[in-house]
Write a protein that holds these residues in place. Sequence first.
Motif: not given
Lengths: 271, 78
Positions: A227-244
């Motif tokens: 919600s805070g990142w404004k990306i859906d949960p599956v895409a959030s996981n990908k964002w986390m993997e790639e960026n965090m």
Amino acid sequence: MTAIRVEDIIKPENLVYKKSSVLTDVPMHYCYGCSHGVVHKIIAEVIEEMGIQGEVVGIAPVGCSVMAYYYLDIDWMQAAHGRAPAVATGYKRVNPKKYVFAYQGDGDLAAIGTAETMHAVNRGENIVMIFINNAIYGMTGGQMAPTTMVGQVTSTSPYGRDIDLNGYPLKITELIAQLPGAAYVTRQSVHTPGNVRKTKKAIRKAFENSAKNIGTSFIEVVSTCNSGWKIDPVASNKWMEENMFPFYPLGDLKDSTRDDANTYMVQKLKK
Amino acid sequence: MAKARGAVVVENEVCKGCNLCVVACPQDVLSLHKEVNSKGYHYSHMSNPEACTGCTNCAAVCPDSCITVYRLKSTVVA
Ligand SMILES: Cc1ncc(C[n+]2csc(CCOP(=O)(O)OP(=O)(O)O)c2C)c(N)n1
Ligand code: SF4
Ligand code: SF4
């Protein structure tokens, strides 16, 4: 070969996984796909498997998980923003046989509560600290946290986190690992089944450590706040993997004993 | 080769349709239902039940603990 029907499989004798009995039936208020729910479940399973439901006390923070006490059927206290490690210290010192854990987000643990965090670990309190690093303030509407990534857009960094203006993301777990009071420091995630299993092992080890009186066990869970990142949960996981993950790499940072801590300061004062 | 057979039960009213179980399933068993529950969420369900092996991966990643998993003892499979 006769076809096997789904009804033939769904029978008590074939049960291989069900919701932990330590979780209550209250539906979680978390947004869909939020990591908090996964970590709650893992803690509940560890408590159930260790058979310590009556011996464990959780300290809930301020943040989205402020109402964690609705979801795990154990004793809880709720601390002022950032003060969970201080409350956990008090509880544990008065009740040394209890398993005491603090559960906190990054705004709570790494911003307003930095002093309590560092000093509880530096004292080597025999507590478990579970740190949900979702790189944002979830509860209050997605503001920048100390852990927010450089360039990450939040409601208070609308052009992305800028090092000149906002400083660097804080690797508080690396700082914690430097402290002699820290026995076990690890960074995990819960975005895949394999990572869920690793996090469960880490949390179990942390609870077992607190019975051994060897110092603080600290578990960071790199998490998502869709919600805070404004990306859906599956895409959030990908964002986390790639960026965090490149910045917050997974794995153990420290695994030591009280003896290791005792060698930290050996200098005797001159009489 | 004998393949493990499993099945899952999703508690429809608790599911928020986050899709995390759908992508965690190695057998493409699950998808979000075109119907919604009383809160308006497209809940997860077995759209390809024959493929389920009962591996529990879906349940492991579910934030709302709404998946129960069953697996047949392997000897049963012809
Ligand atoms: C003393 C005090 N200051 C500020 C707040 C407002 N506040 C509530 S939650 C929160 C941050 C929560 O973020 P985090 O700890 O990262 O948890 P999350 O919601 O992301 O799980 C803040 C600043 C407060 N409740 N009390
Ligand atoms: S705002 Fe973020 S941290 Fe809070 S419940 Fe929603 S997804 Fe989880
Ligand atoms: S138990 Fe395994 S195979 Fe069956 S639906 Fe869940 S993830 Fe897919």
